[in-house]
Scaffold this motif. Sequence first.
Motif, PDB file in Angstrom:
ATOM      1  N   SER A 246       0.828  -1.205   0.000  1.00 47.79           N
ATOM      2  CA  SER A 246       0.000   0.000   0.000  1.00 47.79           C
ATOM      3  C   SER A 246       0.859   1.249   0.000  1.00 47.79           C
ATOM      4  O   SER A 246       1.929   1.262   0.601  1.00 47.79           O
ATOM      5  CB  SER A 246      -0.915   0.015   1.217  1.00 47.79           C
TER       6      SER A 246
ATOM      7  N   ARG B 215      -5.832   2.411   2.208  1.00 49.68           N
ATOM      8  CA  ARG B 215      -6.710   1.312   2.611  1.00 49.68           C
ATOM      9  C   ARG B 215      -6.614   0.145   1.629  1.00 49.68           C
ATOM     10  O   ARG B 215      -6.724  -1.021   2.009  1.00 49.68           O
ATOM     11  CB  ARG B 215      -8.152   1.818   2.689  1.00 49.68           C
ATOM     12  N   TYR B 216      -6.392   0.489   0.365  1.00 49.21           N
ATOM     13  CA  TYR B 216      -6.345  -0.545  -0.660  1.00 49.21           C
ATOM     14  C   TYR B 216      -4.939  -0.672  -1.227  1.00 49.21           C
ATOM     15  O   TYR B 216      -4.178   0.291  -1.246  1.00 49.21           O
ATOM     16  CB  TYR B 216      -7.345  -0.221  -1.765  1.00 49.21           C
ATOM     17  N   GLU B 217      -4.633  -1.830  -1.718  1.00 48.98           N
ATOM     18  CA  GLU B 217      -3.289  -2.114  -2.190  1.00 48.98           C
ATOM     19  C   GLU B 217      -3.049  -1.562  -3.591  1.00 48.98           C
ATOM     20  O   GLU B 217      -3.979  -1.308  -4.339  1.00 48.98           O
ATOM     21  CB  GLU B 217      -3.040  -3.622  -2.195  1.00 48.98           C
TER      22      GLU B 217
END
Length: 124
Positions: free
Chosen positions: A31, A99-101
């Motif tokens: 991330s 929050r997201y990769e």
Amino acid sequence: VQLQASGGGLVQAGGSLRLSCTASGRTFYRSAMGWFRQAPGKEREFVAGMGWNGESTYYAGSVRGRCTITRDIDKDTMNLQIVSLKPEDTAVYYCVAARYEYGLETSLGETDYWGQGTQVTVSS
């Protein structure tokens, strides 16, 4: 999930600081991570960010050339070295983790994970 920022303090103009951020609760090695700051009476602003693989960085114009962001992806830690500090650098500095990769460091924002902030005060 917790992001713990540290390293803030009171420093004279022209001095330097090294802020650190440690993540716990989940891993962020895929991330983007970065730093924002908020000065009294001003909106929160982006300071610096690093991509998920540690190969790309982006700095706000106000700190470019004075800041270096680094990450230890294996340890889920991030640092921000600021030199030639100015009174206008006075702010609460927040570390942020996406929050997201696989996202871009320039996409970090309000929907991501935020630390509690560390105060940086630069005296003239």
